[in-house]
Scaffold this active site. Structure first.
Site, PDB file in Angstrom:
ATOM      1  N   CYS A  95       0.846  -1.106   0.103  1.00 16.22           N
ATOM      2  CA  CYS A  95       0.061   0.034   0.020  1.00 16.22           C
ATOM      3  C   CYS A  95       1.068   1.253   0.117  1.00 16.22           C
ATOM      4  CB  CYS A  95      -0.721  -0.031   1.201  1.00 16.22           C
ATOM      5  SG  CYS A  95      -2.408  -1.253   1.033  1.00 16.22           S
ATOM      6  N   ASP A 113      10.465  -7.174  -8.404  1.00 16.67           N
ATOM      7  CA  ASP A 113      10.783  -7.591  -6.978  1.00 16.67           C
ATOM      8  C   ASP A 113      12.128  -7.150  -6.635  1.00 16.67           C
ATOM      9  OD1 ASP A 113       9.574 -10.072  -5.436  1.00 16.67           O
ATOM     10  OD2 ASP A 113      11.522  -9.553  -5.027  1.00 16.67           O
ATOM     11  N   HIS A 144      -6.176  -3.138  -1.354  1.00 17.98           N
ATOM     12  CA  HIS A 144      -5.552  -4.013  -0.221  1.00 17.98           C
ATOM     13  C   HIS A 144      -6.644  -5.195   0.171  1.00 17.98           C
ATOM     14  CE1 HIS A 144      -2.971  -5.146   3.160  1.00 17.98           C
ATOM     15  NE2 HIS A 144      -4.225  -5.729   3.678  1.00 17.98           N
ATOM     16  N   ASN A 200       1.377 -16.600  -3.530  1.00 15.72           N
ATOM     17  CA  ASN A 200       1.676 -17.337  -2.431  1.00 15.72           C
ATOM     18  C   ASN A 200       0.541 -16.940  -1.582  1.00 15.72           C
ATOM     19  OD1 ASN A 200       4.078 -18.372  -2.800  1.00 15.72           O
ATOM     20  ND2 ASN A 200       5.127 -16.597  -2.721  1.00 15.72           N
ATOM     21  N   GLY A 254       5.199 -19.505   2.150  1.00 11.84           N
ATOM     22  CA  GLY A 254       6.114 -18.305   2.352  1.00 11.84           C
ATOM     23  C   GLY A 254       5.307 -17.161   1.925  1.00 11.84           C
ATOM     24  N   THR A 300       4.929 -13.420   2.608  1.00 10.20           N
ATOM     25  CA  THR A 300       5.556 -12.344   3.475  1.00 10.20           C
ATOM     26  C   THR A 300       4.534 -11.083   3.488  1.00 10.20           C
ATOM     27  OG1 THR A 300       7.125 -11.717   1.850  1.00 10.20           O
ATOM     28  CG2 THR A 300       7.677 -13.590   3.357  1.00 10.20           C
ATOM     29  N   HIS A 321      -0.860  -8.609   0.922  1.00 12.03           N
ATOM     30  CA  HIS A 321      -1.528  -7.787   0.322  1.00 12.03           C
ATOM     31  C   HIS A 321      -1.350  -8.675  -1.123  1.00 12.03           C
ATOM     32  CE1 HIS A 321      -2.451  -3.482  -1.902  1.00 12.03           C
ATOM     33  NE2 HIS A 321      -2.410  -4.388  -2.749  1.00 12.03           N
ATOM     34  N   HIS A 367      -0.529 -10.228  -4.364  1.00 15.06           N
ATOM     35  CA  HIS A 367      -0.010  -9.868  -5.621  1.00 15.06           C
ATOM     36  C   HIS A 367       0.306 -11.195  -6.245  1.00 15.06           C
ATOM     37  CE1 HIS A 367       2.514 -11.112  -1.965  1.00 15.06           C
ATOM     38  NE2 HIS A 367       3.416 -11.406  -2.898  1.00 15.06           N
ATOM     39  N   HIS A 411       3.198 -12.858  -8.481  1.00 17.03           N
ATOM     40  CA  HIS A 411       4.758 -12.874  -9.110  1.00 17.03           C
ATOM     41  C   HIS A 411       4.793 -13.253 -10.463  1.00 17.03           C
ATOM     42  CE1 HIS A 411       6.803 -13.321  -4.925  1.00 17.03           C
ATOM     43  NE2 HIS A 411       5.424 -13.738  -4.410  1.00 17.03           N
TER      44      HIS A 411
HETATM   45  P1  AMP Z   1       5.436 -12.853  -1.014  1.00 14.35           P
HETATM   46  O1  AMP Z   1       6.539 -13.950  -0.318  1.00 14.35           O
HETATM   47  O2  AMP Z   1       4.633 -14.055  -1.995  1.00 14.35           O
HETATM   48  O3  AMP Z   1       4.615 -12.244   0.062  1.00 14.35           O
HETATM   49  O4  AMP Z   1       6.139 -12.100  -1.924  1.00 14.35           O
HETATM   50  C1  AMP Z   1       6.576 -10.845  -1.450  1.00 14.35           C
HETATM   51  C2  AMP Z   1       7.604 -10.343  -2.233  1.00 14.35           C
HETATM   52  O5  AMP Z   1       7.758  -9.011  -2.161  1.00 14.35           O
HETATM   53  C3  AMP Z   1       8.996 -11.088  -2.056  1.00 14.35           C
HETATM   54  O6  AMP Z   1       9.364 -11.692  -3.264  1.00 14.35           O
HETATM   55  C4  AMP Z   1       9.918  -9.749  -1.937  1.00 14.35           C
HETATM   56  O7  AMP Z   1      11.217  -9.637  -2.426  1.00 14.35           O
HETATM   57  C5  AMP Z   1       9.174  -8.621  -2.603  1.00 14.35           C
HETATM   58  N1  AMP Z   1       9.265  -7.255  -2.069  1.00 14.35           N
HETATM   59  C6  AMP Z   1       9.253  -6.915  -0.699  1.00 14.35           C
HETATM   60  N2  AMP Z   1       9.471  -5.578  -0.237  1.00 14.35           N
HETATM   61  C7  AMP Z   1       9.552  -5.110  -1.354  1.00 14.35           C
HETATM   62  C8  AMP Z   1       9.916  -3.938  -2.004  1.00 14.35           C
HETATM   63  N3  AMP Z   1      10.046  -2.790  -1.196  1.00 14.35           N
HETATM   64  N4  AMP Z   1       9.996  -3.703  -3.400  1.00 14.35           N
HETATM   65  C9  AMP Z   1       9.766  -4.736  -4.465  1.00 14.35           C
HETATM   66  N5  AMP Z   1       9.554  -6.119  -3.971  1.00 14.35           N
HETATM   67  C10 AMP Z   1       9.315  -6.356  -2.592  1.00 14.35           C
HETATM   68 ZN    ZN Z   2      -1.489  -3.081   1.256  1.00 12.82          ZN
END
Ligand code: AMP
Ligand code: ZN
Length: 111
Positions: A7, A30, A46, A86, A92, A94, A97, A99, A101
């Site tokens: 966000c 990424d 979100h 994911n 995994g 993290t 929100h 997204h 890949h």
């Molecule tokens: P997930 O593990 O599926 O939640 O993917 C989160 C992804 O966000 C990971 O591949 C991180 O490398 C990526 N990520 C986290 N912070 C940032 C950021 N500031 N800019 C770009 N990608 C990010």
């Molecule tokens: Zn968000």
């Protein structure tokens, strides 16, 4: 206060390498690429999980899935790509929100 990093990226509060943006989504690089090309397509609204996808969010996800192939050249994945969403701890996830890949730019391992 929403503490979600995506966000904040969408709001322009955190910098990102933005490759595409419209009213509903952004596509950024990424920060920790797991393939030669690794981008994230992030709906601007979100919500964390597919369970949270009502009809209007489902339309946004549909349009994201339609948009991604039109960006193949921009993203550098003309020769093919893999989409990953994911969901939850075992996957995994993290950033909570939703997204998508986008991985490619080279032959991808299948594990
Ligand atoms: P997930 O593990 O599926 O939640 O993917 C989160 C992804 O966000 C990971 O591949 C991180 O490398 C990526 N990520 C986290 N912070 C940032 C950021 N500031 N800019 C770009 N990608 C990010
Ligand atoms: Zn968000």
């Amino acid at each position: 206060m929403n503490n979600c990093i995506f966000c904040k990226i969408i709001a322009g509060q955190i910098p990102s390498a933005k490759l595409y943006e419209d009213d509903e989504m952004i596509v950024i690089k990424d920060i920790e690429p797991k393939a030669k090309v690794h981008c994230l397509c992030i709906p601007k609204e979100h919500f964390a999980l597919l369970e949270g996808m009502d009809e209007s969010r489902a339309l946004i996800v549909k349009r994201a899935l339609q948009k991604i192939p039109t960006l193949k050249t921009t993203l550098g994945v003309e020769d093919g790509f893999r989409l990953v969403v994911n969901q939850g701890e075992n996957a995994g996830q993290t950033v909570h929100h939703l997204h998508i890949h986008i991985l490619g730019g080279e032959p991808l391992p299948w594990e």
